[in-house]
Design a protein around this motif. Structure first.
Motif, PDB file in Angstrom:
ATOM      1  N   UNK A  38       0.824  -1.208   0.000  1.00  0.00           N
ATOM      2  CA  UNK A  38       0.000   0.000   0.000  1.00  0.00           C
ATOM      3  C   UNK A  38       0.855   1.252   0.000  1.00  0.00           C
ATOM      4  N   UNK A  39       1.971   1.218   0.749  1.00  0.00           N
ATOM      5  CA  UNK A  39       2.883   2.361   0.766  1.00  0.00           C
ATOM      6  C   UNK A  39       3.459   2.598  -0.629  1.00  0.00           C
ATOM      7  N   UNK A  40       3.843   1.516  -1.303  1.00  0.00           N
ATOM      8  CA  UNK A  40       4.387   1.651  -2.660  1.00  0.00           C
ATOM      9  C   UNK A  40       3.326   2.163  -3.629  1.00  0.00           C
ATOM     10  N   UNK A  41       2.097   1.692  -3.458  1.00  0.00           N
ATOM     11  CA  UNK A  41       1.013   2.129  -4.359  1.00  0.00           C
ATOM     12  C   UNK A  41       0.728   3.615  -4.172  1.00  0.00           C
ATOM     13  N   UNK A  42       0.764   4.114  -2.937  1.00  0.00           N
ATOM     14  CA  UNK A  42       0.517   5.549  -2.716  1.00  0.00           C
ATOM     15  C   UNK A  42       1.619   6.396  -3.341  1.00  0.00           C
ATOM     16  N   UNK A  43       2.864   5.890  -3.322  1.00  0.00           N
ATOM     17  CA  UNK A  43       3.942   6.612  -3.983  1.00  0.00           C
ATOM     18  C   UNK A  43       3.757   6.610  -5.505  1.00  0.00           C
ATOM     19  N   UNK A  44       3.082   5.588  -6.019  1.00  0.00           N
ATOM     20  CA  UNK A  44       2.847   5.489  -7.462  1.00  0.00           C
ATOM     21  C   UNK A  44       1.692   6.376  -7.903  1.00  0.00           C
ATOM     22  N   UNK A  45       0.546   6.316  -7.142  1.00  0.00           N
ATOM     23  CA  UNK A  45      -0.676   6.998  -7.563  1.00  0.00           C
ATOM     24  C   UNK A  45      -0.896   8.346  -6.875  1.00  0.00           C
ATOM     25  N   UNK A  46      -0.156   8.603  -5.811  1.00  0.00           N
ATOM     26  CA  UNK A  46      -0.335   9.876  -5.111  1.00  0.00           C
ATOM     27  C   UNK A  46      -0.312   9.660  -3.603  1.00  0.00           C
ATOM     28  N   UNK A  47       0.635  10.310  -2.954  1.00  0.00           N
ATOM     29  CA  UNK A  47       0.836  10.059  -1.527  1.00  0.00           C
ATOM     30  C   UNK A  47      -0.335  10.542  -0.688  1.00  0.00           C
ATOM     31  N   UNK A  48      -1.121  11.517  -1.221  1.00  0.00           N
ATOM     32  CA  UNK A  48      -2.248  12.064  -0.465  1.00  0.00           C
ATOM     33  C   UNK A  48      -3.515  11.234  -0.595  1.00  0.00           C
ATOM     34  N   UNK A  49      -3.468  10.222  -1.417  1.00  0.00           N
ATOM     35  CA  UNK A  49      -4.652   9.415  -1.657  1.00  0.00           C
ATOM     36  C   UNK A  49      -4.679   8.201  -0.708  1.00  0.00           C
ATOM     37  N   UNK A  50      -5.900   7.706  -0.469  1.00  0.00           N
ATOM     38  CA  UNK A  50      -6.073   6.525   0.380  1.00  0.00           C
ATOM     39  C   UNK A  50      -6.083   5.297  -0.520  1.00  0.00           C
ATOM     40  N   UNK A  51      -4.871   4.732  -0.702  1.00  0.00           N
ATOM     41  CA  UNK A  51      -4.718   3.562  -1.569  1.00  0.00           C
ATOM     42  C   UNK A  51      -4.468   2.351  -0.679  1.00  0.00           C
ATOM     43  N   UNK A  52      -5.247   1.303  -0.901  1.00  0.00           N
ATOM     44  CA  UNK A  52      -5.103   0.094  -0.098  1.00  0.00           C
ATOM     45  C   UNK A  52      -4.884  -1.106  -0.995  1.00  0.00           C
ATOM     46  N   UNK A  63      -5.114  -7.090  -4.792  1.00  0.00           N
ATOM     47  CA  UNK A  63      -6.157  -6.175  -5.239  1.00  0.00           C
ATOM     48  C   UNK A  63      -5.814  -4.775  -4.774  1.00  0.00           C
ATOM     49  N   UNK A  64      -5.743  -3.827  -5.725  1.00  0.00           N
ATOM     50  CA  UNK A  64      -5.411  -2.438  -5.398  1.00  0.00           C
ATOM     51  C   UNK A  64      -6.688  -1.604  -5.510  1.00  0.00           C
ATOM     52  N   UNK A  65      -6.992  -0.888  -4.441  1.00  0.00           N
ATOM     53  CA  UNK A  65      -8.223  -0.098  -4.394  1.00  0.00           C
ATOM     54  C   UNK A  65      -7.908   1.322  -3.928  1.00  0.00           C
ATOM     55  N   UNK A  66      -8.646   2.300  -4.564  1.00  0.00           N
ATOM     56  CA  UNK A  66      -8.611   3.664  -4.071  1.00  0.00           C
ATOM     57  C   UNK A  66      -9.888   3.884  -3.266  1.00  0.00           C
ATOM     58  N   UNK A  67      -9.758   4.443  -2.072  1.00  0.00           N
ATOM     59  CA  UNK A  67     -10.886   4.535  -1.155  1.00  0.00           C
ATOM     60  C   UNK A  67     -11.225   5.996  -0.883  1.00  0.00           C
ATOM     61  N   UNK A  68     -12.555   6.311  -0.964  1.00  0.00           N
ATOM     62  CA  UNK A  68     -13.076   7.620  -0.587  1.00  0.00           C
ATOM     63  C   UNK A  68     -14.065   7.429   0.560  1.00  0.00           C
ATOM     64  N   UNK A  69     -14.046   8.334   1.504  1.00  0.00           N
ATOM     65  CA  UNK A  69     -15.006   8.307   2.610  1.00  0.00           C
ATOM     66  C   UNK A  69     -16.147   9.259   2.295  1.00  0.00           C
ATOM     67  N   UNK A  70     -17.369   8.802   2.464  1.00  0.00           N
ATOM     68  CA  UNK A  70     -18.553   9.605   2.148  1.00  0.00           C
ATOM     69  C   UNK A  70     -18.766  10.648   3.242  1.00  0.00           C
TER      70      UNK A  70
END
Length: 540
Positions: A38-52, A63-70
């Motif tokens: 997940x740490x590597x994925x955030x560096x790839x897609x954006x450190x400010x994003x919630x990537x899991x 499975x790589x997912x981008x998560x938004x909180x409603x």
């Protein structure tokens, strides 16, 4: 091979291997892998994003997912999504729900792989430390066996297979040393959680270590038929233990020593030849002290007015044995019994008695202007103080050999005159110390008592009736307090005035009555009871 470069099957095998090597749960390793990816994925897609990233523990599928909180009002587009936009993807979305958006798998470059590996190692280390802490925290107070790993500045690092512990040099026995790989037995005194990992502290000099060794060697102790009441040690040199049996049919000393000393010898061998005296426990302080000073022979034990041992008299030739080398024997006896023991010889004890007799004789000669023979006769008959003569009856004095009524009247008159002059001087000095009228007029205190109260040092000083009424019995007569497992006498304000505990109790009740802190009926009730008034009436 790094985690980042592993295929699906290798990922599962790595998790299994790390879990076994570090002795941690496999699910924790999988979780650590997910965090690292997940740490590597955030560096790839954006450190400010919630990537899991989630990893299937059986197949290794990722499975790589981008998560938004409603949320109701969006403040950060990177991790939040409005209710309206969320319901476009999920009509049932509510505030607080999470909207997950799948992302395409990604290939790691060298930087991402290194970052991923560092996160994984950190997570695994944290899991390993937590496992060690949870495993050893409940083993405090037990004996463990490990192997010596290395020595650092006198401290020994011990390998416990599932962790490491430290035996500090001040917790070793004497100057014992161990080579790498040697077996070591020690007592766990503390397990502390620190940032660098759990710290397990061992001891071989603690009293509890000896107790646990006896527990393992003596079945009666393990089965709670025998109890080790107290232990006093000079680690590596000598020790004394007091044991008591819960069954009258079991000999506590014999059971601990064993056949031909086999049980105690096993403990001695573990403690580098430390000599151990096994002593029977008793509630009788005199008998306990006599036993604790073994192998020395005791002639008598002197007690104070409260029945507390103060001096031990031994034959002259037994003095060095009773004291021991560098005072070791008497020091351990004091630690074991909890009493401060002063050892004197029979000759010294006789000299002390003679000196005390001579002092009382001299005091009577000076106060009453009588010769030495007459003074010695009075002291021998029990009139060792001038106050005793002043308060005695003429019949008592005239009943002594060689004293008729005329001599008795003269003695009593001189004694009374001396006491009156002394009391007048004591009152004058007490006034100089700040004695107030209300306490001076309290009829139940003598001038000597008033002087003792007013001349006390620091916050113990008592000059008014209200201050005296707030005292308790033990402040007046003194008491033993325990400091570092040793009983120490705390002197009472009126200790030199020879009052009893019951007399002190009555003085306090009468003072509280005079000060208006008790009603007459309350005071009368308390005076009829043999209780501590401080437990019934609380002074404001």
């Amino acid at each position: 091979m790094t985690i980042a470069g592993a295929n699906k099957l290798e990922l599962v095998q790595i998790a299994e291997s790390v879990a076994q090597e570090k002795m941690i749960d496999r699910s924790l390793v999988i979780e650590a892998i997910e965090d690292s990816l997940g740490k590597a994925a955030r560096m790839k897609y954006g450190i400010d994003r919630d990537i899991r990233v989630s990893v299937d523990p059986d197949t290794g599928d990722q499975t790589v997912m981008r998560v938004h909180t409603v949320v109701e009002e969006v403040e950060d587009n990177n991790i939040e999504i409005s209710v309206e936009d969320a319901r476009k993807q999920n009509p049932d979305a509510q505030i607080g729900d999470e909207i997950k958006e799948p992302l395409e798998p990604f290939d790691m470059n060298r930087i991402l792989a290194t970052t991923s590996k560092q996160v994984l190692l950190q997570k695994v280390r944290e899991a390993e430390r937590e496992r060690q802490y949870e495993e050893f925290k409940d083993r405090v107070g037990t004996v463990i066996v490990g192997t010596v790993k290395r020595e650092e500045f006198g401290n020994i690092i011990v390998d416990l297979t599932r962790g490491e512990a430290i035996l500090r040099r001040d917790q070793k026995i004497g100057r014992e040393s161990y080579g790498n790989g040697e077996r070591l037995r020690a007592y766990i005194t503390e397990v502390r959680k620190e940032t660098r990992g759990p710290q397990i502290f061992l001891s071989r000099s603690a009293n509890e270590f000896m107790v646990e060794l006896f527990r393992s060697e003596v079945p009666e102790i393990y089965d709670n038929l025998i109890e080790i009441r107290r232990v006093a040690r000079d680690p590596g040199s000598r020790a004394k233990i007091a044991v008591a049996s819960k069954e009258t049919s079991v000999d506590p000393v014999g059971a601990c020593v064993g056949m031909r000393g086999s049980r105690v010898q096993a403990v001695v061998n573990e403690l580098q030849g430390e000599r151990i005296d096994v002593i029977p426990w008793t509630d009788n302080p005199v008998d306990f002290i006599v036993s604790s000073l073994q192998p020395a022979r005791v002639s008598k034990v002197m007690l104070d007015e409260n029945g507390i041992p103060t001096q031990v008299v031994v034959p002259d030739e037994q003095l060095s044995l009773a004291i021991g080398r560098r005072g070791q024997n008497v020091r351990l006896a004091c630690e074991l019994t909890g009493f401060d023991i002063t050892i004197i010889t029979e000759t010294k004890e006789m000299e002390n008695r003679q000196a005390e007799f001579a002092k009382m004789t001299e005091d009577l000669m000076s106060a009453l202007e009588i010769d030495e023979v007459f003074a010695q006769h009075l002291v021998a008959e029990g009139f060792d103080q001038v106050e005793a003569l002043a308060t005695s009856s003429l019949e008592e004095l005239a009943g002594l050999d060689g004293i008729d009524n005329e001599i008795a009247e003269t003695l009593k008159s001189r004694a009374q005159e001396f006491v009156d002059e002394e009391n007048e001087e004591l009152m004058r000095q007490a006034r100089e110390y700040g004695l107030e009228d209300d306490l001076a007029e309290f009829a139940y205190l003598s001038p000597r008592m008033l002087f003792a109260l007013a001349s006390a040092e620091g916050d113990k000083k008592v000059t008014s009736l209200s201050e005296f009424a707030s005292c308790d019995m033990y402040e007046l007569v003194g008491e033993y307090i325990v400091v570092n497992n040793r009983k120490r006498w705390e002197k009472g304000l009126l200790e030199d005035c020879d009052i009893t505990l019951e007399e002190a109790r009555q003085l306090i009740i009468r003072a509280r009555l005079a000060a208006g802190l008790l009603q007459p009926e309350e005071a009368e009730e308390l005076l009829r009871k043999d209780e501590d008034p401080t437990q019934i009436f609380e002074v404001a």
